[in-house]
Each structure stands twice: as C-alpha cells, then as structure tokens.
Design a protein around this motif. Structure first.
Motif, PDB file in Angstrom:
ATOM      1  N   ALA A 196       1.276  -1.321  -0.111  1.00  0.00           N
ATOM      2  CA  ALA A 196       0.044   0.265  -0.252  1.00  0.00           C
ATOM      3  C   ALA A 196       0.668   1.092  -0.062  1.00  0.00           C
ATOM      4  O   ALA A 196       0.600   2.252  -0.972  1.00  0.00           O
ATOM      5  CB  ALA A 196      -1.234  -0.259   1.517  1.00  0.00           C
ATOM      6  N   GLN A 197       1.528   1.353   0.643  1.00  0.00           N
ATOM      7  CA  GLN A 197       3.017   2.224   0.265  1.00  0.00           C
ATOM      8  C   GLN A 197       3.987   1.557   0.781  1.00  0.00           C
ATOM      9  O   GLN A 197       4.540   0.873   1.567  1.00  0.00           O
ATOM     10  CB  GLN A 197       2.788   3.221   2.382  1.00  0.00           C
ATOM     11  N   SER A 198       4.589   2.132  -0.452  1.00  0.00           N
ATOM     12  CA  SER A 198       6.251   1.832  -0.853  1.00  0.00           C
ATOM     13  C   SER A 198       6.813   3.142   0.366  1.00  0.00           C
ATOM     14  O   SER A 198       7.732   4.511  -0.314  1.00  0.00           O
ATOM     15  CB  SER A 198       6.995   1.904  -2.156  1.00  0.00           C
ATOM     16  N   ARG A 199       8.207   2.090   1.201  1.00  0.00           N
ATOM     17  CA  ARG A 199       8.835   3.107   1.910  1.00  0.00           C
ATOM     18  C   ARG A 199      10.240   3.698   1.246  1.00  0.00           C
ATOM     19  O   ARG A 199      10.863   4.215   1.657  1.00  0.00           O
ATOM     20  CB  ARG A 199       8.703   3.064   3.644  1.00  0.00           C
ATOM     21  N   SER A 200      10.825   1.956   1.443  1.00  0.00           N
ATOM     22  CA  SER A 200      12.021   1.549   1.005  1.00  0.00           C
ATOM     23  C   SER A 200      12.292   0.901  -0.134  1.00  0.00           C
ATOM     24  O   SER A 200      11.712  -0.784  -0.154  1.00  0.00           O
ATOM     25  CB  SER A 200      12.436   1.591   1.967  1.00  0.00           C
ATOM     26  N   PHE A 201      13.884   0.585  -1.053  1.00  0.00           N
ATOM     27  CA  PHE A 201      14.036  -0.403  -2.043  1.00  0.00           C
ATOM     28  C   PHE A 201      15.150  -0.821  -1.656  1.00  0.00           C
ATOM     29  O   PHE A 201      16.104   0.164  -1.916  1.00  0.00           O
ATOM     30  CB  PHE A 201      13.200   0.173  -3.085  1.00  0.00           C
ATOM     31  N   LEU A 202      15.665  -2.630  -1.439  1.00  0.00           N
ATOM     32  CA  LEU A 202      16.545  -2.386  -1.824  1.00  0.00           C
ATOM     33  C   LEU A 202      17.346  -3.219  -2.484  1.00  0.00           C
ATOM     34  O   LEU A 202      15.786  -4.600  -2.546  1.00  0.00           O
ATOM     35  CB  LEU A 202      17.075  -3.263  -0.358  1.00  0.00           C
ATOM     36  N   ILE A 203      17.760  -3.674  -3.824  1.00  0.00           N
ATOM     37  CA  ILE A 203      18.523  -4.428  -4.497  1.00  0.00           C
ATOM     38  C   ILE A 203      20.069  -5.207  -4.883  1.00  0.00           C
ATOM     39  O   ILE A 203      20.372  -4.234  -5.076  1.00  0.00           O
ATOM     40  CB  ILE A 203      17.743  -3.409  -5.722  1.00  0.00           C
ATOM     41  N   ASP A 204      19.746  -6.226  -3.937  1.00  0.00           N
ATOM     42  CA  ASP A 204      21.142  -6.933  -4.509  1.00  0.00           C
ATOM     43  C   ASP A 204      20.633  -7.807  -5.891  1.00  0.00           C
ATOM     44  O   ASP A 204      20.195  -8.596  -6.141  1.00  0.00           O
ATOM     45  CB  ASP A 204      20.838  -8.077  -3.680  1.00  0.00           C
TER      46      ASP A 204
END
Length: 446
Positions: free
Chosen positions: A240-248
């Motif tokens: 519903a809410q995207s606060r953060s994004f980590l991509i490896d």
C-alpha cells in the motif's frame, strides 16, 4: 586504468590472458605430478522422478579459458608445450537449437575439434587418464576420464584466480555495464510504484538476461523485506505504501559476473534517505581501502566501527561505537561480512587460502560470515558491501540480552518499517588507487 583500458577490444587482451592461464596450468600440473589438464564443461542434470533438467551451469574451470557458457559436453585439454585443445560438442538435434560452430576473436588460440556425440570426445582426450588432472563434477565422467580434482592443482589454480588479468577486468566491466543499466531500470520501476515481481522483470528486461542467465537470484526487497539478507520472494502485489527499496542484483558477460547493491528511499528528503547517504559515504571510504598490502579482515573490522558510528549519529546507539563493536552489538545491525572476491563466480573461490599450496587464514573471532581473509594484492577484485539492518530475530536477541540498554528501542521502532540498507560495489585492487567498476559505470550512465 585509463579510458582506453576500459574500452579495450577483448581480442587485444585475450592472447595474454590465455598465455597466463597456460603458465599457471604448467605450474599446477608440476605441483600435482600430472602431464595434462583436462576440464569438462559440465553436463545437464535431471530432476529425480521427472524428465526436466536443472538450469545448466558451466564449470568455472572451463569458462576461465573460453567464453562459452552454454555448451555442455565439451572439453578443454592443455598439455604443456602444445596448443590448448577445445573438444566442442555440436550435437545433431532437432529438439533444441544447436550451438553454432566456434567463431570469433578467441578461436585462433585453440585447436578446435567439433564432435557430434559426447562419447566422441574420448578419441581426442589424452591416451592415459591416470596422467591427467581432471577438474569437474562427478557427473562429467566419460569413460576413464572421471574428475579427480587433485588438491595441489586446485589449490594453485584457485589461489591465483584471485588475480584478474586485464582481459578479465574488461569482461567484468562489461557485466557491470549491463548491471548498472538494469539497476537504473529497477529504480525507475520502484519509483513508479511497481511490485517486487514487476521490478524484477524490469531489471531482467534492461539487463537483457533472464533469471537463469543472471549470476545469482535477484534480491528485490520493498520496505521491511530489506531486513532479510537474501530475500527472494518477489511479492506479486505492490504494498500500500512503498517506503524503501533494496536491490542486490548482478549481470553476466561471457562467464564473468558483477554484484551490485543499492538502497533507495521513497522520500528523497526524509531521514531514511539521510541514513542511506551516511552509509553510502562510509562505503566509498571503505572502497578506498582496497589497496595493495591491506588486510581484508581489517577492512571488515573497520567497517563495523564506521557503521556503529552512523548508528550513534542517528540516535540508535546509546553507547560508544567502540563499545558496540567490543560487545558484539554492532553485529546485530551488520550481521554479514564486508564482501568477497568476485570474477568467474560471484563468491570467488580461495577466499581463505593461505598460499597456493593450501592452508587457511581463519576469520576474525566473532565474525563467522566473512568470506575473504586474504591480504589484498594488485589484480584482486572484491566487493565492498556494508549494511545496516533492523532484523526482528536479531533485535529480539539483543533485547533479551545483557546489552539491551545500549540502544534506543523507540528509535529502532521508527526504522523497522524500512528494513535495512546495503550498498555494494565491485572494486579492483591495483598498484595505486583502486578501480571502482561499479561507481565508474554508474557515472557513465548518469
């Protein structure tokens, strides 16, 4: 490394690369008391109770010599004093696409023999299998040629694989270009509100590689999922809410890998972005420590102190950074190693090797997940990947232990919905300043 080095034609670098592999192989064979090096490319494995095969993965010892990653049933033979031989399987097959005949800038360096059936390779392998160091998995056995993987040979070759030739650095740079392009596409998808699964698809499309071609499974984590170090669930629905994004996520090029991690905040002006910026600045300083003669173990220990300092600055730690490291509290928030070797494998081999004759350099006490303990030397390629995470399981242990009062639990509760931060670059050690392949390619794209 100059601009011309970065854009060098692989054909101009490959000859010296193959010459170096032959030199290493001659010494390795002498160490083991063998006359020939024989390396199968590997075979297809089939699932039990089924007729489906697992994704094929080429033998790293094979792809070190030739830029072939989709050719099961082939063989590489090296005998000192003779031209290396490639026995190349090009089967008669109307069910699948048959590999094209070998061609390109690398072929002239080998005696190439094309076979149509796997058993035909036997006629082109050395006469006496007992005089051969055969490097591969048991399933690659063909007649008397069963992999024996003699330790003196393996120890020597894997130890020296840490030192990349200019050709290998160029191939890793090409992999990095693909990975950086895909990372930018993934960030755009995140900012457009995509799900983890859709971000993954955007990444693969931009890299022009499917999941089986990537060097490892993508870690695509939104919000609290970033606290799972190897999160690979790929939720199909966006939160519903995207606060953060980590991509490896990495990419491949003719058998070589890149390994890149970035973390993004939805609010570019918020406090989590400030925390990311602090880790990013510390990570850049760590990358600059990739210098000849520097102990990688010390780099890991220094990272703990730097990250504990960030936690102190952001109000998480109530004790000193030094005390947090000494008591193990820093490990609650940074529970993995600072990085590893990289090249033909994402986690390159011989990370603990004391010498090319074997032996082991132990990890520092209390740091079980460090994957590299060697002193850095020119030619080594390593990752630098510090992280700060808010992992419920580890935080629960801290809360129940004797150092529970060393942190501000209200502050931790504010950060938990963001999961964590990891930033990772691939860095080559040189005689002078390190070459950061990742940062250079991001700068070129941007």
């Amino acid at each position: 490394m100059t601009a011309s080095d970065r854009s060098a034609d692989p054909s101009a670098l490959y000859a010296s690369h193959v010459a170096e592999l032959q030199r290493r192989a001659e010494t390795a064979l002498e160490r083991g008391g063998f006359d020939h090096l024989v390396v199968p490319s590997g075979t297809l494995h089939y699932q039990v109770f089924d007729d489906r095969d697992y994704p094929y993965a080429v033998n790293p010892q094979f792809k070190a010599w030739v830029p072939l990653v989709r050719n099961p049933g082939s063989w590489l033979v090296f005998t000192p004093g003779a031209k290396p031989k490639l026995v190349y399987l090009q089967p008669f097959d109307y069910w699948h696409v048959v590999p094209q005949a070998p061609s390109g800038w690398w072929v002239e360096h080998f005696e190439v023999i094309v076979i149509r059936e796997p058993q035909q390779a036997l006629a082109h392998l050395p006469a006496d299998a007992a005089r051969c160091a055969i490097l591969g998995e048991p399933q690659s056995a063909l007649g008397a040629f069963a992999p024996n993987n003699p330790p003196p040979v393996i120890d020597y070759l894997e130890y020296h694989r840490a030192f990349k030739t200019p050709y290998e650095v160029a191939m890793m740079r090409e992999a990095t270009r693909k990975g950086v392009r895909a990372h930018r596409a993934a960030e755009a998808a995140f900012r457009a509100g995509a799900s983890e699964f859709d971000i993954h698809l955007a990444y693969c499309a931009a890299a022009r590689q499917d999941a089986n071609e990537l060097p490892y499974g993508n870690i695509v984590a939104l919000n609290q999922n970033g606290a799972v170090l190897h999160y690979m669930e790929l939720d199909r629905e966006a939160p519903a809410q995207s606060r953060s994004f980590l991509i490896d996520a990495g990419a491949s090029h003719v058998g070589y890998a890149c390994d890149i991690t970035r973390t993004y905040a939805a609010d570019r002006d918020g406090e989590f972005q400030a925390l990311i910026d602090a880790v990013d600045l510390a990570q850049r300083r760590m990358c600059d420590q990739v210098r000849a003669g520097f102990d990688y173990k010390q780099l890991h220990l220094d990272a703990h102190l730097a990250l504990a300092g960030i936690l102190k600055d952001f109000g998480v730690l109530k004790t000193s950074p030094e005390a947090a490291v000494a008591t193990g509290v820093s490990g609650v928030f940074f529970p993995h190693g600072i990085g590893h070797g990289i090249g033909l494998q994402v986690h390159e081999v011989a990370g603990f090797a004391a010498s090319d004759r074997g032996g082991r350099i132990d990890k520092p006490a209390g740091h079980p997940y460090l994957r590299l303990t060697r002193v850095l030397e020119p030619g080594m390629a390593v990752t630098i990947e510090p992280g700060l995470y808010f992992v419920d399981l580890l935080l629960q242990g801290l809360k129940q232990g004797e150092h529970a009062d060393s942190v501000d639990w209200n502050r931790i509760e504010q950060w938990r919905p963001y999961g964590g931060i990891r930033i990772e670059d691939d860095v080559v050690c040189t005689e002078a300043a390190p070459v950061n392949l990742t940062r250079e390619e991001f700068a070129a794209v941007d």
